[in-house]
Design a protein around this motif. Sequence first.
Motif, PDB file in Angstrom:
ATOM      1  N   ILE C 105       0.849  -1.203   0.000  1.00  0.00           N
ATOM      2  CA  ILE C 105       0.000   0.000   0.000  1.00  0.00           C
ATOM      3  C   ILE C 105       0.877   1.242   0.000  1.00  0.00           C
ATOM      4  O   ILE C 105       0.641   2.206  -0.756  1.00  0.00           O
ATOM      5  N   ALA C 106       1.937   1.207   0.819  1.00  0.00           N
ATOM      6  CA  ALA C 106       2.843   2.351   0.874  1.00  0.00           C
ATOM      7  C   ALA C 106       3.455   2.610  -0.496  1.00  0.00           C
ATOM      8  O   ALA C 106       3.562   3.753  -0.944  1.00  0.00           O
ATOM      9  N   LEU C 107       3.821   1.527  -1.162  1.00  0.00           N
ATOM     10  CA  LEU C 107       4.386   1.687  -2.512  1.00  0.00           C
ATOM     11  C   LEU C 107       3.360   2.318  -3.448  1.00  0.00           C
ATOM     12  O   LEU C 107       3.690   3.179  -4.270  1.00  0.00           O
ATOM     13  N   LEU C 108       2.106   1.871  -3.329  1.00  0.00           N
ATOM     14  CA  LEU C 108       1.056   2.446  -4.173  1.00  0.00           C
ATOM     15  C   LEU C 108       0.917   3.940  -3.912  1.00  0.00           C
ATOM     16  O   LEU C 108       0.785   4.749  -4.845  1.00  0.00           O
ATOM     17  N   LEU C 109       0.974   4.290  -2.622  1.00  0.00           N
ATOM     18  CA  LEU C 109       0.803   5.699  -2.276  1.00  0.00           C
ATOM     19  C   LEU C 109       1.946   6.551  -2.824  1.00  0.00           C
ATOM     20  O   LEU C 109       1.770   7.725  -3.130  1.00  0.00           O
ATOM     21  N   ALA C 110       3.125   5.939  -2.959  1.00  0.00           N
ATOM     22  CA  ALA C 110       4.256   6.713  -3.463  1.00  0.00           C
ATOM     23  C   ALA C 110       4.399   6.594  -4.973  1.00  0.00           C
ATOM     24  O   ALA C 110       4.574   7.589  -5.681  1.00  0.00           O
ATOM     25  N   PHE C 111       4.325   5.359  -5.482  1.00  0.00           N
ATOM     26  CA  PHE C 111       4.659   5.137  -6.886  1.00  0.00           C
ATOM     27  C   PHE C 111       3.470   4.681  -7.727  1.00  0.00           C
ATOM     28  O   PHE C 111       3.628   4.367  -8.901  1.00  0.00           O
ATOM     29  N   GLY C 112       2.276   4.643  -7.133  1.00  0.00           N
ATOM     30  CA  GLY C 112       1.094   4.267  -7.899  1.00  0.00           C
ATOM     31  C   GLY C 112       0.688   5.390  -8.861  1.00  0.00           C
ATOM     32  O   GLY C 112       1.268   6.484  -8.823  1.00  0.00           O
ATOM     33  N   ARG C 113      -0.318   5.094  -9.633  1.00  0.00           N
ATOM     34  CA  ARG C 113      -0.714   6.071 -10.652  1.00  0.00           C
ATOM     35  C   ARG C 113      -1.127   7.391 -10.017  1.00  0.00           C
ATOM     36  O   ARG C 113      -0.926   8.462 -10.584  1.00  0.00           O
ATOM     37  N   ALA C 114      -1.696   7.312  -8.824  1.00  0.00           N
ATOM     38  CA  ALA C 114      -2.131   8.532  -8.150  1.00  0.00           C
ATOM     39  C   ALA C 114      -1.164   8.906  -7.025  1.00  0.00           C
ATOM     40  O   ALA C 114      -1.452   9.795  -6.233  1.00  0.00           O
ATOM     41  N   ILE C 116       2.507   9.923  -4.911  1.00  0.00           N
ATOM     42  CA  ILE C 116       3.286  11.152  -4.805  1.00  0.00           C
ATOM     43  C   ILE C 116       4.196  11.329  -6.016  1.00  0.00           C
ATOM     44  O   ILE C 116       4.188  12.351  -6.697  1.00  0.00           O
ATOM     45  N   VAL C 117       4.998  10.308  -6.294  1.00  0.00           N
ATOM     46  CA  VAL C 117       5.900  10.377  -7.431  1.00  0.00           C
ATOM     47  C   VAL C 117       5.231   9.774  -8.658  1.00  0.00           C
ATOM     48  O   VAL C 117       5.462  10.203  -9.788  1.00  0.00           O
TER      49      VAL C 117
END
Lengths: 221, 263, 263, 350, 350
Positions: C105-114, C116-117
Amino acid sequence: RRPLRVFAAASLAAPFTALEQAFEASHPGLDVQCNFAGSPQLVLQIEQGAAADVFAAADVVNMAKVQASGNAVGEPRRFARNRLAIVVAAGNPRAIQGLGDLARDGCKVALCGPEVPAGRYARQALAKAKVAVRSLSDEPNVHALVTKVRLGELDAGIVFQTDCTATGIAAVAIAAEHQVVADYPITTLTAAAAVEAAAFVDFVLSPSGQQVLAAHGFQAP
Amino acid sequence: MTTLRGPVRWLIGVPAAAAVLLFALPLFGILLRMPWSRLGEQLMSPAVHDAMRLSLLSSCSALALAVALGLPLAIWLASGRSALRTVARIIVMLPIVLPPVVGGIALLLAFGRAGIVGSWLDSTFGVTLPFSTAGATLAATYIGMPFFVLAVEAGLRAFDRRYLAAAATLGAGPVRRFVTVTLPMIRPSLQAGALLCWARALGEFCATQTFAGNLQGSTRTLPLACGVAMESDPELAIVLSLILSSVSIVVLFLLRQRWLAPR
Amino acid sequence: MTTLRGPVRWLIGVPAAAAVLLFALPLFGILLRMPWSRLGEQLMSPAVHDAMRLSLLSSCSALALAVALGLPLAIWLASGRSALRTVARIIVMLPIVLPPVVGGIALLLAFGRAGIVGSWLDSTFGVTLPFSTAGATLAATYIGMPFFVLAVEAGLRAFDRRYLAAAATLGAGPVRRFVTVTLPMIRPSLQAGALLCWARALGEFCATQTFAGNLQGSTRTLPLACGVAMESDPELAIVLSLILSSVSIVVLFLLRQRWLAPR
Amino acid sequence: MNLELDVHLRRASLQLDVQLTVAAGDTVAIVGRHGAGKSSLLAAIAGLLPLERGRVALGAQVFDAGPAAPFVLPEARRAGVMFQDLLLFPHRSALDNVAFGPRVRGVGREQALALANEWLVRVGVGDRAQALPSALSGGQAQRVALARALANEPQLLLLDEPLSAVDASARLALRRDLRAHLDAFAGPRLLVTHDAVDAFALADRIAVLEAGRIVQAGPVAEICSRPRSRYVADLVGLNFLRGECAAGRLRVEGGGELVVSQAPDGAVLATVHPRAIALYRSRPDGTPRNVWSAEIVALEAAGDRVRVRLGGALPLVAEVTPLAIAELQLGVGGTVWVALKATEIAVFPA
Amino acid sequence: MNLELDVHLRRASLQLDVQLTVAAGDTVAIVGRHGAGKSSLLAAIAGLLPLERGRVALGAQVFDAGPAAPFVLPEARRAGVMFQDLLLFPHRSALDNVAFGPRVRGVGREQALALANEWLVRVGVGDRAQALPSALSGGQAQRVALARALANEPQLLLLDEPLSAVDASARLALRRDLRAHLDAFAGPRLLVTHDAVDAFALADRIAVLEAGRIVQAGPVAEICSRPRSRYVADLVGLNFLRGECAAGRLRVEGGGELVVSQAPDGAVLATVHPRAIALYRSRPDGTPRNVWSAEIVALEAAGDRVRVRLGGALPLVAEVTPLAIAELQLGVGGTVWVALKATEIAVFPA
Ligand SMILES: Nc1ncnc2c1ncn2[C@@H]1O[C@H](COP(=O)(O)OP(=O)(O)OP(=O)(O)O)[C@@H](O)[C@H]1O
Ligand SMILES: Nc1ncnc2c1ncn2[C@@H]1O[C@H](COP(=O)(O)OP(=O)(O)OP(=O)(O)O)[C@@H](O)[C@H]1O
Ligand SMILES: [Mg+2]
Ligand SMILES: [Mg+2]
């Protein structure tokens, strides 16, 4: 207090925690211990001699395995049903209204894998609606799918109604004619102290038990 | 020579910063989404206390077991080269590679009530490991110990054994040599191995759930509680994982004072 | 002094044997239950081939990334003591502790389509990591790299920096010193770190499926295939995990020839 | 290209303050007690210890001038350093250790190995080329380290006790070879040694370091004939006295008085060669104007001579032949008569 | 309790075969070239290298008698070992290094530290007690290692080059102290050294090791006067010749002939003291029966003398005063006349 071990599918975690409390309140001599895990894992544990009293599965397939291995007492009873729903990203940006919209170009959709109950039912529903959807990923469980939709990775997915209720995520209902209904069976096990185990099963099926399940989005069997 | 100077600063600094970012960004993402208001309530909940206690208990016991059994194993592995050692090293390494669910199944087959050793334990001592805290500890050990063994073996291999010869001539027997010379001299590896093992044991999830079950108060550690929450309330899962991280950070800081003192 | 003699033999031998048993018994249990007849059929299946290829690809790429980013990070961490380093070390260690689902989930929050990055990557380069092999690699890196960083840092801390001074006076610049002196001298730690990182990346399961999804041919690695099989056919899961173990053993043996040559 | 040193730095308990110039083509031997800062000085020159203040410059190249000025990194100084604890790379064979420098300088692999081999042969360990340092004997390792420092075509040489572990037989030859290398080498060279013979044989000048400061520096002959510290006197094997001179009489610190000739008045240093001290069983008659009796505190063999350590107010050492000892029929604890000519006492202002 | 050695073992390229007895209260200096096996011999005695064959026994205790017999572990041998590469524990202070042995023997913590401190003071590094080995200078470290070996009340002493890095000034004192410790120590002691003075000052007997075998052993005086190898001759600073003697003439190996007196016929060894060789500008008339002219190959200062290395068929070294060199007015490359009395050539059967 004597322990009563209830093995329940992970997707039943919320209602069964509530049921546990309610049951203990009315049976002060018993300590219900709920063991939540994926249904296949629970089956395995039961087969490996786990001291379990009650087994509540998320689908009939896993229940059948327990029956086949001779660990179930009598016929399992259905205690709840679940409907499918389309889970959509916040604000429903793709304006999805029904199963048909999932096949639209550019709509990112994923389903659970065909091995998982939610995935199996979703495919049945799509087949009924004659919609061909390309699943971006065969998600291994419902929450992986819900998470991806919540975080905007996907535009939509098909999950159980209860998953949407629990997580408070926006859901679009599926037309009744395309609905697939999932049955949740429960049984007492051979290793159990028969009286108490049966009492718990009865409690789940009793009106107060059904009320708890309904509060979590389940339908009566 | 101790600080980085000149152009190397950049050669090291840029990828190092990228590496930290790779880990910091996801963490940051989580912290941004954190429902802080719910943190307090969860910190008060007895279920969370139970899970915290179980997590600390099982991970620390796992570390203790890993040290007690893994240190001798690492010594033996590092004491030479042979086919037997290679096979043992692979057997010990496999739990890292195996999906933890399979690890859990394997544990059931060996130590479950119907398992190879488990059935004997049950019939002889009346001990059953699954669905007990001991079982959770065993699962955590199974998952964490390989890291300890392999890290310590590396430290032992790099250790200059001539210091042992010096200690021997001063009258120190093998145990004393090991405690007063080897251990202090391989301290960085020992620390790293213990840290990796403990952290992995603390975060262990699938194997514990499969082998030891998921019973509040006896086997539901924080990661398992997190997994349960995941099904119904993903936000709660995030809160719990924050608590889990905080527990690990607090423990590390407490240890740091006495154990991680500067070399 | 290299072989174990006398009573120490037992002091070491008994717990070491117990440790090996702890790992060997579950493996043995699995092998006993193995439906051998199905192994051949699975080895022929294109889905398994795909998964094998993906597993090797993502774990090896993860190792490469871990080395490229983690080595500089380890150098920096080992180059002194400061609060900043302590914080960085904790940030890097957290993925070991966090339940992998939360890591995903953390990865999604950072590198997911929506994320941070991720949202910036998407809008600028049109790159989305989830549902791609690159995403699976990223997840594997996120999970495996901490082991590499912490093991190598330990090696670097134990390394006698005076050899670098000697190399410097012989004209070797920092890069050359590092490659020709530091790296060979910390080889045991480097090997252990790489092994732990690669093995963990190879066995990674939850974070990958949460972040990268589970699609045959692009993100379904062997552990994911194993997880899928678990849902419907636990026996198949065991077969797949045996294949996974065999892949890791074969790779280690191939590497051994050139890389793990005796010191 | 002279090496100009004005080194100021602290190292734990030691404050190092050294000013020294080493001319190109000159060899300076740094001598001094343990912990005087000899190795630290070499480290500062090599760039391994930065200055706190001062200057290290080789010709026009300023290597270091304190924290404010640019710092030339060790790898750019091209100093051939032989470390006291050798620091041979443990993972490389003797040959590869020596070839390391040339390889770094860009010499091709084949050529570097050939060069390294040549150097190993030159220092006498050609047969151990393939051995790892852990499989070398102490002296072999030291010679490999020497070869490594020399093989790198340095522009200055910094050798820390290059011959301390070298055996007697190799030492003679190696000292001669080293002298030849030093002579052939155009840059400045510094050499730390505890061996007087090495200092005399290899160095043009000697600098005496004491507690981080140079207390005496000059040509070898001058240092030997006029040591200004007990350390140097011990090094060259002279008796060393410190005292006050007045009217041809030297009042020695700690008691005792000697008649001296041609001595300046005031605070003085004096040296006496051990061989100039004569010992007798009974009180001698004759020219020596200093005659006294003393107890024999110790007897030590030294080559083909015996050193007799005398007790009393004037704790001198006399050097006599074993035959003389036999004739004196005296051992430790006995009493002898000591005679010392006034002209044998070298006196110079303190 | 005599130490009886019959050591046979292989170490890489070296085959060590040593038979030697060291009496209790005796100090034997082991000398020899690099790689001769000196350190390996000490390791075998200490129990760090097992024997392939033979016996190591101290009095009635048989430490090792080959693989078939019981092996006494190093920790049970109570040998005070000082290693050539010191091997100070890097994680313990100097004090804790020295206290290690007493602590292991069961001495209380306070007492062990007090004892260790006493030893550190005794070897002259009392002020560095709290320093880690990495913060010690080379000589300080060596003295700490010496203290560590001595502080442990051993029953035999094995010192590998105990004074090689010790400075000139400390050396005199430390050598004297060490001599006193050795004398006070009842057990056998072995000492590896490359320094002739140390060997003479500290040892009662000398054993010369060459390529793993003892080629000569005996009292110090005998070894010095009748060296049987170039190594020992070099060690004691004598010229060494090997040749055939017949009818009062010595035909030296490698060419050259000398008149000798009172010499046995056959294969012989001969030594010539460098000071016995006289140098002249023109051909001398007089008694010396050996007179020839030779080129000066090298000049080396050695203490207050100059060593003149001669070329030609008889490559001898002469030792003269600097004054004599000045009078000869000759430098390297010049030719001198050499005179050597027949009676100054010591000849003994090979
Ligand atoms: N790494 C270090 N850290 C702190 N102090 C040190 C370090 N190295 C040396 N010292 C101290 O600095 C002083 C000078 O040491 P240095 O090595 O320069 O002496 P030295 O003159 O070379 O002596 P020696 O003849 O024994 O080699 C000593 O007191 C020593 O203990
Ligand atoms: N660990 C080892 N492994 C293999 N060979 C070794 C080892 N240590 C020493 N040797 C070899 O054994 C021989 C004897 O070594 P040893 O150290 O005994 O010599 P030494 O007489 O002490 O010489 P030195 O005066 O140089 O210290 C040498 O050729 C050396 O290279
Ligand atoms: Mg020094
Ligand atoms: Mg040696």
